[in-house]
Design an enzyme around this catalytic site. Sequence first.
Site, PDB file in Angstrom:
ATOM      1  N   GLU A  34       0.789  -1.312  -0.345  1.00  0.00           N
ATOM      2  CA  GLU A  34       0.040   0.034   0.388  1.00  0.00           C
ATOM      3  C   GLU A  34       0.618   1.665   0.118  1.00  0.00           C
ATOM      4  OE1 GLU A  34      -2.935   0.060  -0.532  1.00  0.00           O
ATOM      5  OE2 GLU A  34      -3.479  -2.626  -0.497  1.00  0.00           O
ATOM      6  N   GLU A  75      -5.824   3.184   7.836  1.00  0.00           N
ATOM      7  CA  GLU A  75      -5.368   2.823   6.644  1.00  0.00           C
ATOM      8  C   GLU A  75      -5.591   1.190   6.762  1.00  0.00           C
ATOM      9  OE1 GLU A  75      -5.229   2.908   2.830  1.00  0.00           O
ATOM     10  OE2 GLU A  75      -4.512   4.927   3.618  1.00  0.00           O
ATOM     11  N   GLU A  82     -10.809  -3.130   1.170  1.00  0.00           N
ATOM     12  CA  GLU A  82     -10.201  -3.480  -0.894  1.00  0.00           C
ATOM     13  C   GLU A  82     -10.505  -4.664  -0.001  1.00  0.00           C
ATOM     14  OE1 GLU A  82      -7.801  -0.159  -0.947  1.00  0.00           O
ATOM     15  OE2 GLU A  82      -8.748   1.019  -0.936  1.00  0.00           O
ATOM     16  N   LYS A 101     -15.814   0.548  -0.410  1.00  0.00           N
ATOM     17  CA  LYS A 101     -13.799   1.013  -0.993  1.00  0.00           C
ATOM     18  C   LYS A 101     -13.760   2.555  -0.115  1.00  0.00           C
ATOM     19  CE  LYS A 101     -12.121  -1.228  -3.824  1.00  0.00           C
ATOM     20  NZ  LYS A 101     -11.323  -2.138  -5.150  1.00  0.00           N
ATOM     21  N   ASP A 102     -15.020   2.972  -1.536  1.00  0.00           N
ATOM     22  CA  ASP A 102     -15.036   4.830  -1.319  1.00  0.00           C
ATOM     23  C   ASP A 102     -15.570   5.463  -0.089  1.00  0.00           C
ATOM     24  OD1 ASP A 102     -14.444   4.702  -4.141  1.00  0.00           O
ATOM     25  OD2 ASP A 102     -16.444   5.665  -4.579  1.00  0.00           O
TER      26      ASP A 102
END
Length: 135
Positions: A34, A75, A82, A101-102
Amino acid sequence: MVYKEINKQTEKNPDFFQSFRHAIDGIITVYRDERNMRYHTLIGVIPLVLAWFLNVSALEWIMLIFCIFFVILMEFLNTITENVVDLIVDHKYHILAKKAKDIAAGSVLITAAFTVIVAGIIFIPKIIDLLVMNR
């Protein structure tokens, strides 16, 4: 004896150290995979350096460290969301997958904005005092 052997084979993690290794693997995976996690960590160093130079109080240190870790935690949760969504929809587009996901990404953004506000409350008066003293 037989029960112990069967039970040991069906346990998720037979000992604490294996659980610990799995947790470390998860942290490494997030940092490796990530890009935003690496950015959050690098950006999180900035207020720590500034706090050191501006000699903030213990409570201000706690608030800054809490906020930085809160962003990192969000995060992690965003990454989990995700990955689970991608697993469920098999990387195909679905409106509910996009929404999930948004929303997860939005939670990171809100947390980062909160962190900037807290940093501003802590640093702006100290920077103003520093500038006024140097006149």
